[in-house]
Design an enzyme around this catalytic site. Structure first.
Site, PDB file in Angstrom:
ATOM      1  CG  ASP A 298     -14.941 -49.768 -41.341  1.00 33.28           C
ATOM      2  OD1 ASP A 298     -15.475 -50.369 -40.394  1.00 33.28           O
ATOM      3  OD2 ASP A 298     -15.580 -49.351 -42.324  1.00 33.28           O
TER       4      ASP A 298
ATOM      5  CG  HIS B 227     -19.091 -51.383 -40.514  1.00 30.78           C
ATOM      6  ND1 HIS B 227     -18.159 -50.573 -41.120  1.00 30.78           N
ATOM      7  CD2 HIS B 227     -20.288 -51.069 -41.073  1.00 30.78           C
ATOM      8  CE1 HIS B 227     -18.763 -49.795 -42.002  1.00 30.78           C
ATOM      9  NE2 HIS B 227     -20.060 -50.076 -41.993  1.00 30.78           N
TER      10      HIS B 227
ATOM     11  CB  ALA C  53     -19.556 -38.727 -49.015  1.00 28.71           C
TER      12      ALA C  53
ATOM     13  CE1 TYR D  74     -15.455 -30.872 -45.814  1.00 28.35           C
ATOM     14  CE2 TYR D  74     -14.936 -33.072 -45.022  1.00 28.35           C
ATOM     15  CZ  TYR D  74     -15.278 -31.751 -44.778  1.00 28.35           C
ATOM     16  OH  TYR D  74     -15.442 -31.318 -43.486  1.00 28.35           O
TER      17      TYR D  74
ATOM     18  CB  SER E 193     -21.195 -49.316 -45.112  1.00 32.04           C
ATOM     19  OG  SER E 193     -20.929 -48.446 -44.059  1.00 32.04           O
TER      20      SER E 193
END
Length: 440
Positions: free
Chosen positions: A212, A240, A340, A342, A392
């Site tokens: 991140d 974030h 995400a 994969y 998130s």
């Protein structure tokens, strides 16, 4: 024409969205405009929902590719899938327009690092052929933690990366080569902060890694065991990253993260810049994270499929290291987002206080679980708390539960939800009511 449509039109022209295959991929074609000499896409119909449900300030918040926000406005959940897709197009175009020296766009409008391509474990003969064709080795990286070698190639002259990738595939067809895509936080942009980085502390709990932005100091993190490392310049505290960290290991009064007592390893792939967050930086960060023997890795970033990132996730999956990733917030009409999507990565969506899947949650190629991601609080850099919304903020809760109970126990704790929630809601009681902590 509304101001937001004017901004979109300007970005389509100035960032090259109107040219070549991009016009066909993103927008219907129209006759050539203003002497550009190429067809430009029709302006998307942002429609009444966007103009009526979002104020001007909210529109700017939802589309600004800058360091000035931490979460999406709640009104985003009332937009149509088409309007959410329009917002995505504008946001990406604005990001590239604001960082023309660093970024270009691929055929689908995704931001990529300007003037470079990345090859994965290149064979010497193919690499020599590329060099003979005018490509130049900019850097070579051996990621010992992943057993992966990458060579970054500078493209010939001032060639655009789209053309350069096609040329490289023709010159050296055996090379695994791709753009160095740039990935976005999947719950609002990075809020740059002058707060000091969180650091220090000791804990005996499981290790969790997060990919991140940097994590700021905060009272809820004062006793947490946090180690941070930069993979894009100097580590810088962000809103974030701080919010994600607090949901993992924060603890202050009624606020409690889902894995207090865990050791947190933070890989900052932005260095405070939204033009960073490249696939190469993320893969380097994943290697470092893997070296810490984590119980789980949380990644709340989204972007397109990328050959380098895919190879890294495959390596992690073979090693049995759980990677938990958010599906994004651009709605069901947007492209499927990675990592995400994969295989071997847990794809996480978010639910509100009524256990309803967020309508703006991204379309998933596969969907494993949901977790709280709205009507909840997370830490702000320095002090205080904010209301957050987005997938998130769901991903770290699932990573926390894996670290605390093990991935095999996830199925046993799922709660039912409304809408697309995969196999159910994890960490159902982990939501901290914003009112309880006076969240802004």
């Amino acid at each position: 024409m509304s101001s937001i449509r004017q901004r979109l039109f300007a970005c389509i022209v100035t960032t090259g969205l109107a040219t070549g295959a991009v016009g066909a991929q993103l927008l219907p074609s129209l006759p050539a405009v203003g002497g550009i000499g190429q067809a430009v896409g029709a302006l998307p119909s942002l429609g009444a929902p966007l103009e009526q449900l979002l104020s001007t300030a909210q529109q700017q918040t939802a589309t600004a590719p800058s360091l000035d926000r931490i979460a999406l406005p709640d009104a985003i959940g009332s937009l149509t899938a088409a309007s959410l897709l329009d917002l995505r197009r504008l946001r990406l175009a604005l990001l590239v327009s604001a960082h023309k020296r660093e970024l270009e766009q691929d055929e689908r409008g995704n931001p990529v690092r300007r003037g470079v391509l990345v090859t994965v474990d290149p064979d010497p003969a193919s690499l020599a052929g590329a060099i003979a064709d005018g490509f130049r080795v900019e850097r070579r990286d051996t990621n010992g933690d992943l057993g992966l070698t990458t060579v970054t190639l500078a493209v010939p002259g001032n060639m655009r990366v789209r053309m350069a990738l096609r040329r490289l595939h023709q010159t050296a067809p055996r090379l695994i080569a791709d753009y160095d895509h740039v990935y976005e936080p999947s719950g609002g942009s990075l809020l740059a902060s002058i707060a000091a980085l969180a650091a220090g502390g000791s804990a005996s709990g499981p290790a969790i890694a997060m990919i991140d932005g940097g994590v700021a100091s905060h009272p809820s993190l004062a006793r947490a065991a946090i180690e941070q490392r930069a993979f894009a310049g100097t580590a810088k505290a962000t809103g974030h990253g701080t919010a994600i960290a607090s949901l993992l290991v924060g603890e202050q009064g009624p606020f409690r993260g889902a894995a207090t007592g865990a050791r947190l390893y933070v890989a900052d792939v932005y260095g405070g810049s939204p033009a960073a967050g490249s696939a190469s930086a993320i893969v380097a960060a994943l290697g470092w994270a893997a070296s810490k023997k984590p119980a789980a890795i949380s990644i709340s970033l989204v972007g397109p499929a990328n050959a380098l990132l895919e190879r890294a996730t495959q390596i992690l999956a073979r090693r049995g290291i759980p990677l938990v990733a958010a599906v994004g917030n651009d709605g069901p009409a947007a492209p499927v987002q990675y990592p995400a999507a994969y295989a071997g990565v847990l794809a996480i969506t978010a639910v509100d206080r009524n256990d309803r899947a967020l309508p703006e949650a991204g379309r998933a190629a596969k969907l494993d679980y949901a977790a709280p991601g709205a009507d909840m609080a997370a830490a702000l850099p320095g002090n205080g708390y904010a209301r957050v919304r987005g997938t998130s903020f769901a991903a770290p809760l699932v990573a926390a539960r894996i670290a605390e109970a093990g991935i095999a126990h996830l199925g046993a704790e799922t709660a039912p939800g409304r809408g697309k929630v995969g196999r159910g809601i994890i960490c159902h009681l982990c939501r901290i009511d914003p009112k309880v902590v006076g969240a802004k």
